[in-house]
Enzyme design. Structure first.
Site, PDB file in Angstrom:
ATOM      1  N   GLY A   1       3.845   0.665   2.470  1.00 20.13           N
ATOM      2  CA  GLY A   1       5.026   1.165   1.754  1.00 20.13           C
ATOM      3  C   GLY A   1       5.942   2.023   2.602  1.00 20.13           C
TER       4      GLY A   1
ATOM      5  N   ASN B   1       0.642  -2.636  15.825  1.00 23.05           N
ATOM      6  CA  ASN B   1       0.456  -3.161  14.474  1.00 23.05           C
ATOM      7  C   ASN B   1       1.547  -2.613  13.550  1.00 23.05           C
ATOM      8  OD1 ASN B   1      -0.620  -4.011  12.004  1.00 23.05           O
ATOM      9  ND2 ASN B   1      -2.008  -2.234  11.886  1.00 23.05           N
TER      10      ASN B   1
ATOM     11  N   LEU C   1       0.850  -1.200   0.000  1.00 26.16           N
ATOM     12  CA  LEU C   1       0.000   0.000   0.000  1.00 26.16           C
ATOM     13  C   LEU C   1       0.883   1.246   0.000  1.00 26.16           C
ATOM     14  CD1 LEU C   1      -2.678  -1.071   2.646  1.00 26.16           C
ATOM     15  CD2 LEU C   1      -2.488  -1.688   0.212  1.00 26.16           C
ATOM     16  N   ALA C   2       0.807   2.001  -1.072  1.00 26.21           N
ATOM     17  CA  ALA C   2       1.723   3.135  -1.218  1.00 26.21           C
ATOM     18  C   ALA C   2       1.049   4.331  -1.878  1.00 26.21           C
ATOM     19  CB  ALA C   2       2.934   2.699  -2.039  1.00 26.21           C
TER      20      ALA C   2
ATOM     21  N   ARG D   1       1.479  14.569   5.889  1.00 32.25           N
ATOM     22  CA  ARG D   1       2.251  15.009   7.058  1.00 32.25           C
ATOM     23  C   ARG D   1       3.724  15.255   6.732  1.00 32.25           C
ATOM     24  NH1 ARG D   1       0.045  10.128  10.750  1.00 32.25           N
ATOM     25  NH2 ARG D   1      -0.204   9.229   8.692  1.00 32.25           N
TER      26      ARG D   1
ATOM     27  N   ASN E   1      43.559  15.874 -17.003  1.00 31.70           N
ATOM     28  CA  ASN E   1      42.698  15.012 -17.826  1.00 31.70           C
ATOM     29  C   ASN E   1      41.693  15.782 -18.667  1.00 31.70           C
ATOM     30  OD1 ASN E   1      41.431  15.788 -15.431  1.00 31.70           O
ATOM     31  ND2 ASN E   1      40.031  14.049 -15.482  1.00 31.70           N
TER      32      ASN E   1
HETATM   33  C1  UD1 Z   1      -1.126   2.431   9.830  1.00 27.43           C
HETATM   34  C2  UD1 Z   1      -2.052   1.463  10.575  1.00 27.43           C
HETATM   35  C3  UD1 Z   1      -1.617   1.357  12.036  1.00 27.43           C
HETATM   36  C4  UD1 Z   1      -0.191   0.916  12.111  1.00 27.43           C
HETATM   37  C5  UD1 Z   1       0.712   1.855  11.303  1.00 27.43           C
HETATM   38  C6  UD1 Z   1       2.098   1.321  11.229  1.00 27.43           C
HETATM   39  C7  UD1 Z   1      -4.256   1.588   9.547  1.00 27.43           C
HETATM   40  C8  UD1 Z   1      -5.630   2.120   9.634  1.00 27.43           C
HETATM   41  N1  UD1 Z   1      -3.408   1.950  10.495  1.00 27.43           N
HETATM   42  O1  UD1 Z   1      -1.327   3.738  10.360  1.00 27.43           O
HETATM   43  O2  UD1 Z   1      -2.438   0.418  12.704  1.00 27.43           O
HETATM   44  O3  UD1 Z   1       0.258   0.847  13.449  1.00 27.43           O
HETATM   45  O4  UD1 Z   1       0.215   1.997   9.959  1.00 27.43           O
HETATM   46  O5  UD1 Z   1       2.931   2.285  10.664  1.00 27.43           O
HETATM   47  O6  UD1 Z   1      -3.975   0.810   8.634  1.00 27.43           O
HETATM   48  N2  UD1 Z   1      -2.191   4.211   2.105  1.00 27.43           N
HETATM   49  C9  UD1 Z   1      -2.812   4.020   0.886  1.00 27.43           C
HETATM   50  N3  UD1 Z   1      -4.059   4.504   0.683  1.00 27.43           N
HETATM   51  C10 UD1 Z   1      -4.761   5.154   1.659  1.00 27.43           C
HETATM   52  C11 UD1 Z   1      -4.125   5.346   2.924  1.00 27.43           C
HETATM   53  C12 UD1 Z   1      -2.858   4.860   3.105  1.00 27.43           C
HETATM   54  O7  UD1 Z   1      -2.226   3.434  -0.021  1.00 27.43           O
HETATM   55  O8  UD1 Z   1      -5.910   5.536   1.387  1.00 27.43           O
HETATM   56  C13 UD1 Z   1      -0.829   3.723   2.311  1.00 27.43           C
HETATM   57  C14 UD1 Z   1       0.175   4.825   2.575  1.00 27.43           C
HETATM   58  O9  UD1 Z   1       0.832   5.209   1.375  1.00 27.43           O
HETATM   59  C15 UD1 Z   1       1.152   4.190   3.534  1.00 27.43           C
HETATM   60  C16 UD1 Z   1       0.363   3.096   4.199  1.00 27.43           C
HETATM   61  O10 UD1 Z   1      -0.801   2.889   3.434  1.00 27.43           O
HETATM   62  O11 UD1 Z   1       2.257   3.629   2.848  1.00 27.43           O
HETATM   63  C17 UD1 Z   1      -0.001   3.438   5.654  1.00 27.43           C
HETATM   64  O12 UD1 Z   1      -0.756   4.601   5.690  1.00 27.43           O
HETATM   65  P1  UD1 Z   1      -0.566   5.659   6.856  1.00 27.43           P
HETATM   66  O13 UD1 Z   1      -1.525   6.773   6.629  1.00 27.43           O
HETATM   67  O14 UD1 Z   1       0.850   6.019   7.012  1.00 27.43           O
HETATM   68  O15 UD1 Z   1      -1.075   4.805   8.115  1.00 27.43           O
HETATM   69  P2  UD1 Z   1      -0.729   5.074   9.645  1.00 27.43           P
HETATM   70  O16 UD1 Z   1      -1.548   6.220  10.128  1.00 27.43           O
HETATM   71  O17 UD1 Z   1       0.718   5.148   9.844  1.00 27.43           O
HETATM   72 CA    CA Z   2       2.436   5.242   8.453  1.00 25.44          CA
END
Ligand code: UD1
Ligand code: CA
Length: 448
Positions: free
Chosen positions: A104, A173, A12-13, A19, A373
């Protein structure tokens, strides 16, 4: 186990990384010089998955280029991690096996931890999901794993949705899940966005699965530092520091000696052989390969260079891309080498520039000597045979070749080839006038 269960990976990226306050997709930010997305791609590569799908956002062309040749799907609006996994469903059509989902922005995950996660999913007939957790000192910001008495997972509670009691849980998690492909679609349909962020959380899946009488097992990472993610610039700085530390530790475990590890800055692809001693304040850019029993003295800067066994470099040496240093060579202080091959046992002990050169073995390249050179338009090559002696302050004007055993007198500017074992002198003759200095002093006194 019978036949190997097929494995698909979904990364998932698609998040914009709001932020991070940067227009670049978050996973393109680099750790140890490598974008986070490539870290995670390398890590899952160790598992030899049958397919890898990356979920990206719209218009993320640099990210798509970084993913190639892997498959990608576009999540058009970022509505949460559960929605991101949903975007991958069309690409998973017809696939039956385990689906490993990783985030990701979690570059330090170890393949061994993911293997444990997959093994946990394959334990017990009623296990629909496994989740990779980590026990950490400070769980703030992460989803908390709420665990049943039997060790299975009850639910994952996001920071923003957790009550005070849940916030005390320090098993978090990582965001890595392994799921039974046959049920994902149905379970995702039952995920809603009734939560503090109004998002579809992938972390709701364990509760949904439980309603289906399927349990969720927990696997733990080997090293809690693997969970370090990156949501802000400050976290990127922290992540870099942790990645540096982990890589340094792995070198030290493999027999590299660092006098002050914290001052050695590494690149993700740095290679260093056992028995090599590294003094404080050394910088490794990309593509550096150091052999065994090398001695790197303080304050060196390397990029794209290879250094042979038992060579000594520094202090204050700079090796630029294409520097191929042989064995038992001595590169001393304030020496710069670029795109040059340096033969075994040659010495470039101080204050020299060697660029676009091929140098044989047992050469002495004197203090202040340089290869000239560049003619303002093009670079030219200098070829130096074995056993050549180059005196101090010599200019070798390329293209030029010095054959084996040639001798170049100090202060020479060499503009033509020198045959084997010949002496070459290219400097103005010294004139001596007896008594001139004394006469000069006298004259100055008279004039006063
Ligand atoms: C997420 C987890 C949290 C975990 C943490 C670890 C959820 C709801 N929460 O929170 O439990 O402890 O990661 O770091 O999953 N992304 C998408 N599409 C979206 C949203 C996010 O592809 O609509 C991708 C982002 O690019 C990222 C990843 O998913 O690589 C995680 O998203 P992020 O918003 O960073 O989640 P956290 O708030 O960190
Ligand atoms: Ca994150």
């Amino acid at each position: 186990m019978s036949k190997k269960t097929p494995l698909a990976v979904v990364i998932l990226a698609a998040g914009k990384g709001t932020r991070m306050q940067s227009s670049m997709p978050k996973v393109m930010h680099k750790v140890l010089g490598l974008p986070m997305i490539n870290w995670i791609l390398n890590t899952v590569g160790f598992l030899k998955p049958d397919k890898t799908i990356v979920v990206v956002g719209e218009g993320m062309d640099d990210l798509i280029a970084a993913i190639a040749p892997h498959e990608y799907v576009i999540q058009h609006a970022q509505m949460g991690t559960g929605d991101a996994l949903k975007a991958a469903l069309p690409a998973l059509k017809g696939f039956i096996g385990d689906v490993l989902v990783v985030l990701g922005d979690m570059p330090l995950l170890n393949p061994a931890s993911l293997e444990r996660l997959i093994a946990a999913r394959r334990t017990g007939a009623d296990t629909g999901i496994s989740v990779l957790g980590a026990q950490v000192g400070n769980p703030f910001g992460y989803g908390r794993l709420l665990i049943n008495k039997d060790g299975t997972l009850l639910a994952i509670r996001e920071e923003k949705d957790a009550n005070d009691n849940e916030k005390l849980v320090n098993i978090v998690n990582t965001g890595a899940f392994c799921l039974d492909s046959r049920r994902i679609e149905r379970w995702l349909l039952n995920v809603n966005n009734n939560n503090a962020q109004g998002e579809y959380y992938i972390t709701d899946l364990p509760e949904v699965a439980a309603k289906d009488n399927m349990s969720t097992r927990i696997a733990l990472v080997g090293d809690p530092r693997e969970v370090c993610g990156c949501n802000t610039h400050q976290e990127l700085v922290d992540l870099e520091a942790i990645a540096q530390q982990m890589l340094r530790e792995s070198f030290i475990d493999d027999g590299v000696i660092m006098q002050d590890p914290a001052s050695v800055y590494l690149h993700y692809d740095t290679q260093i052989g056992a028995g090599t001693l590294i003094e404080p304040n050394v910088y490794f850019g990309g593509g550096v390969v150091v052999g065994e029993d090398v001695h790197i003295k303080a304050f060196c800067y390397f990029e794209g260079a290879t250094i042979g066994n038992k060579t000594t470099v520094g202090p204050y040496a700079r090796l630029r891309p294409g520097a191929e240093i042989g064995q038992e060579v001595r590169i001393g202080n304030f020496v710069e080498v670029k795109k040059s091959v340096i033969g075994h046992r040659s010495k470039i002990s101080h204050l020299a520039y060697v660029g676009d050169a091929i140098m044989g073995a047992d050469v002495n390249f004197g203090c202040g000597a340089i290869t000239v050179n560049y003619d303002g338009f093009e670079k030219h090559q200098t070829v130096i045979g074995d056993g050549v002696m180059i005196g101090s302050n010599v200019n070798l004007v390329a293209p030029v070749a010095l054959d084996n055993g040639a001798f170049v007198a100090a202060g020479s500017t060499i503009t033509k080839n020198v045959p084997a074992d010949a002496l070459s002198v290219g400097r103005s003759e010294v004139k001596v006038r007896q008594g001139w200095a004394a006469l000069n002093r006298k004259r100055k006194n008279i004039n006063k």
